[in-house]
Design a protein around this motif. Structure first.
Motif, PDB file in Angstrom:
ATOM      1  N   MET A   1      -9.112  -5.131   4.341  1.00 21.81           N
ATOM      2  CA  MET A   1      -9.766  -4.394   5.213  1.00 21.81           C
ATOM      3  C   MET A   1      -8.957  -4.332   6.649  1.00 21.81           C
ATOM      4  O   MET A   1      -8.701  -5.505   6.983  1.00 21.81           O
ATOM      5  N   ARG A   2      -8.642  -3.230   7.052  1.00 18.94           N
ATOM      6  CA  ARG A   2      -7.863  -3.083   8.367  1.00 18.94           C
ATOM      7  C   ARG A   2      -8.551  -2.143   9.032  1.00 18.94           C
ATOM      8  O   ARG A   2      -9.271  -1.292   8.561  1.00 18.94           O
TER       9      ARG A   2
ATOM     10  N   ASN B   1      -0.763   1.094  14.472  1.00 14.69           N
ATOM     11  CA  ASN B   1      -1.746   1.866  14.224  1.00 14.69           C
ATOM     12  C   ASN B   1      -3.166   0.900  13.504  1.00 14.69           C
ATOM     13  O   ASN B   1      -4.015   1.854  12.864  1.00 14.69           O
ATOM     14  N   ALA B   2      -2.995  -0.077  13.268  1.00 18.89           N
ATOM     15  CA  ALA B   2      -4.074  -0.990  12.618  1.00 18.89           C
ATOM     16  C   ALA B   2      -3.804  -2.261  13.289  1.00 18.89           C
ATOM     17  O   ALA B   2      -3.012  -2.915  13.540  1.00 18.89           O
ATOM     18  N   THR B   3      -5.035  -2.917  13.209  1.00 19.53           N
ATOM     19  CA  THR B   3      -5.317  -4.335  13.102  1.00 19.53           C
ATOM     20  C   THR B   3      -5.436  -5.083  11.944  1.00 19.53           C
ATOM     21  O   THR B   3      -6.096  -4.544  11.161  1.00 19.53           O
ATOM     22  N   PRO B   4      -4.707  -6.349  11.484  1.00 24.71           N
ATOM     23  CA  PRO B   4      -3.887  -6.822  12.287  1.00 24.71           C
ATOM     24  C   PRO B   4      -2.496  -6.273  12.082  1.00 24.71           C
ATOM     25  O   PRO B   4      -2.088  -5.812  11.176  1.00 24.71           O
ATOM     26  N   THR B   5      -1.742  -6.004  13.366  1.00 21.27           N
ATOM     27  CA  THR B   5      -0.525  -5.652  13.497  1.00 21.27           C
ATOM     28  C   THR B   5       0.307  -7.083  13.688  1.00 21.27           C
ATOM     29  O   THR B   5       0.045  -7.543  14.616  1.00 21.27           O
ATOM     30  N   ILE B   6       1.471  -7.229  12.641  1.00 24.73           N
ATOM     31  CA  ILE B   6       2.150  -8.374  12.882  1.00 24.73           C
ATOM     32  C   ILE B   6       3.733  -8.250  12.778  1.00 24.73           C
ATOM     33  O   ILE B   6       4.337  -7.607  12.110  1.00 24.73           O
ATOM     34  N   LEU B   7       4.379  -8.578  13.904  1.00 24.67           N
ATOM     35  CA  LEU B   7       5.913  -8.311  14.203  1.00 24.67           C
ATOM     36  C   LEU B   7       6.415  -9.670  14.259  1.00 24.67           C
ATOM     37  O   LEU B   7       6.142 -10.388  14.808  1.00 24.67           O
TER      38      LEU B   7
ATOM     39  N   GLU C   1       9.825  -6.667  14.206  1.00 29.38           N
ATOM     40  CA  GLU C   1       9.869  -5.943  13.087  1.00 29.38           C
ATOM     41  C   GLU C   1       8.537  -5.979  12.266  1.00 29.38           C
ATOM     42  O   GLU C   1       7.806  -7.399  12.406  1.00 29.38           O
ATOM     43  N   ASN C   2       7.946  -4.974  11.959  1.00 26.06           N
ATOM     44  CA  ASN C   2       6.562  -5.097  11.508  1.00 26.06           C
ATOM     45  C   ASN C   2       6.845  -5.594   9.904  1.00 26.06           C
ATOM     46  O   ASN C   2       7.557  -5.219   9.109  1.00 26.06           O
ATOM     47  N   ILE C   3       5.905  -6.556   9.725  1.00 26.35           N
ATOM     48  CA  ILE C   3       6.069  -7.521   8.537  1.00 26.35           C
ATOM     49  C   ILE C   3       5.060  -7.745   7.738  1.00 26.35           C
ATOM     50  O   ILE C   3       4.777  -8.507   6.599  1.00 26.35           O
ATOM     51  N   TYR C   4       3.943  -7.006   7.969  1.00 32.05           N
ATOM     52  CA  TYR C   4       2.588  -7.331   7.332  1.00 32.05           C
ATOM     53  C   TYR C   4       2.007  -6.002   6.973  1.00 32.05           C
ATOM     54  O   TYR C   4       2.008  -4.976   7.890  1.00 32.05           O
ATOM     55  N   GLY C   5       1.111  -5.865   5.873  1.00 25.45           N
ATOM     56  CA  GLY C   5       0.406  -4.784   5.402  1.00 25.45           C
ATOM     57  C   GLY C   5       1.114  -3.930   4.504  1.00 25.45           C
ATOM     58  O   GLY C   5       0.432  -3.212   4.293  1.00 25.45           O
ATOM     59  N   ASP C   6       2.336  -4.336   4.092  1.00 24.74           N
ATOM     60  CA  ASP C   6       2.759  -3.293   3.200  1.00 24.74           C
ATOM     61  C   ASP C   6       2.743  -3.834   1.741  1.00 24.74           C
ATOM     62  O   ASP C   6       3.286  -4.855   1.638  1.00 24.74           O
ATOM     63  N   PRO C   7       1.627  -3.589   0.838  1.00 25.28           N
ATOM     64  CA  PRO C   7       1.454  -4.110  -0.434  1.00 25.28           C
ATOM     65  C   PRO C   7       2.770  -4.322  -1.132  1.00 25.28           C
ATOM     66  O   PRO C   7       2.766  -5.069  -2.178  1.00 25.28           O
TER      67      PRO C   7
ATOM     68  N   LEU D   1       3.407 -10.242   2.561  1.00 30.29           N
ATOM     69  CA  LEU D   1       3.900 -11.436   3.135  1.00 30.29           C
ATOM     70  C   LEU D   1       3.099 -12.544   2.738  1.00 30.29           C
ATOM     71  O   LEU D   1       1.882 -12.636   2.679  1.00 30.29           O
ATOM     72  N   THR D   2       3.967 -13.735   2.659  1.00 34.60           N
ATOM     73  CA  THR D   2       3.268 -14.903   2.271  1.00 34.60           C
ATOM     74  C   THR D   2       3.642 -16.158   3.325  1.00 34.60           C
ATOM     75  O   THR D   2       4.458 -16.032   4.188  1.00 34.60           O
ATOM     76  N   PRO D   3       2.892 -17.086   3.649  1.00 34.92           N
ATOM     77  CA  PRO D   3       3.084 -18.288   4.420  1.00 34.92           C
ATOM     78  C   PRO D   3       4.745 -18.621   3.833  1.00 34.92           C
ATOM     79  O   PRO D   3       5.425 -18.901   4.934  1.00 34.92           O
ATOM     80  N   ASP D   4       4.983 -18.899   2.658  1.00 32.08           N
ATOM     81  CA  ASP D   4       6.439 -19.265   2.353  1.00 32.08           C
ATOM     82  C   ASP D   4       7.425 -18.316   2.899  1.00 32.08           C
ATOM     83  O   ASP D   4       8.507 -18.822   3.306  1.00 32.08           O
ATOM     84  N   SER D   5       7.211 -16.984   2.733  1.00 34.39           N
ATOM     85  CA  SER D   5       8.074 -15.970   3.000  1.00 34.39           C
ATOM     86  C   SER D   5       8.222 -16.093   4.686  1.00 34.39           C
ATOM     87  O   SER D   5       9.254 -15.616   5.073  1.00 34.39           O
ATOM     88  N   LEU D   6       7.132 -16.073   5.232  1.00 34.04           N
ATOM     89  CA  LEU D   6       7.213 -16.107   6.879  1.00 34.04           C
ATOM     90  C   LEU D   6       8.026 -17.580   7.180  1.00 34.04           C
ATOM     91  O   LEU D   6       9.003 -17.354   7.939  1.00 34.04           O
ATOM     92  N   ARG D   7       7.695 -18.726   6.553  1.00 30.26           N
ATOM     93  CA  ARG D   7       8.625 -19.719   7.156  1.00 30.26           C
ATOM     94  C   ARG D   7      10.010 -19.436   6.868  1.00 30.26           C
ATOM     95  O   ARG D   7      11.006 -19.820   7.399  1.00 30.26           O
TER      96      ARG D   7
END
Length: 234
Positions: free
Chosen positions: A15-16, A198-204, A208-214, A218-224
């Motif tokens: 839900m965004r 244009n949406a929450t959450p927006t994560i950069l 660079e926008n890294i969240y919300g693209d199915p 993004l996973t905790p491991d990929s962020l790390r």
């Protein structure tokens, strides 16, 4: 492969809260849009005053910066926080990541109420005392249903401060009750509404926008891994 499919399903069901043409729109996406709720923005869509400084957690010299736009009433923001809280704390504690939080109140305008604004003000009150990160986590851990404006009750916000060591004090209670940072919340929300996001959450991550693209969940491991790569290259 099974874990990857589960992550993709979760992303599809996320839900965004979308910002469309200066208004806020809640969108439930399950492969396709099946529900839309349009409303006002919860504040001015423009900001003629100075930009609201984000709340920062972590060392200013960290090589990676995570920029977070979120609303305390936003279910998808809670999903992000509950999924990534541990790795964000790990990386900020290690000095490799700085997190900048832009708190917005679009759901107040979307389905009415004051919970987004009051919670954001209370979070800034906690920040005044160096307790933002802990209180921020408590708020998301106790997030009510989106349509329930429970955070509009300032007494509840004060009660939740009792879960953070030393925060439930006279200074914090006065700050919450008087809405000391309401102007900052309004400016922070206006900054978001007039932005290209244009949406929450927006994560950069470093802009660079890294969240919300199915297609690239993004996973905790990929962020790390991304943060560690940035740290290694600094």
């Amino acid at each position: 492969m099974r874990e990857e499919r589960e992550r993709e399903k979760a992303a599809e069901k996320r839900m965004r809260v979308l910002k469309v043409g200066g208004t806020a729109t809640a969108v439930l996406a399950v492969a396709a849009v099946v529900g839309v709720l349009a409303a006002n923005s919860g504040g001015s869509g423009s900001n003629d005053g100075p930009a609201a400084e984000p709340i920062t957690v972590g060392q200013s010299t960290a090589p990676a910066t995570l920029t977070v736009y979120e609303d305390f009433r936003c279910p998808a923001c809670s999903q992000f926080e509950n999924g990534f809280r541990d790795v964000i704390h790990e990386l900020t504690d290690a000095g490799t990541l700085k997190a900048e939080y832009h708190l917005v109140s679009i759901i107040d305008g979307n389905i009415r109420g004051d919970g987004s604004k009051n919670a954001a003000n209370a979070a800034q009150c906690a920040n005044d005392q160096g307790s933002f990160a802990a209180y921020h986590d408590v708020l998301f851990e106790n997030q009510p249903a989106e349509a329930d404006d429970a955070f509009g009750d300032k007494d509840l916000l004060i009660d939740l401060a009792g879960q953070v060591d030393g925060l439930d004090n006279a200074e914090f209670r006065t700050c919450v009750q008087e809405g000391t940072h309401d102007d900052w919340v309004q400016r922070s929300n206006a900054d978001f509404m007039s932005s290209d996001f244009n949406a929450t959450p927006t994560i950069l991550l470093n802009g660079e926008n890294i969240y919300g693209d199915p297609s690239v969940p993004l996973t905790p491991d990929s962020l790390r891994n991304q943060v560690n790569q940035l740290a290694a290259g600094s």
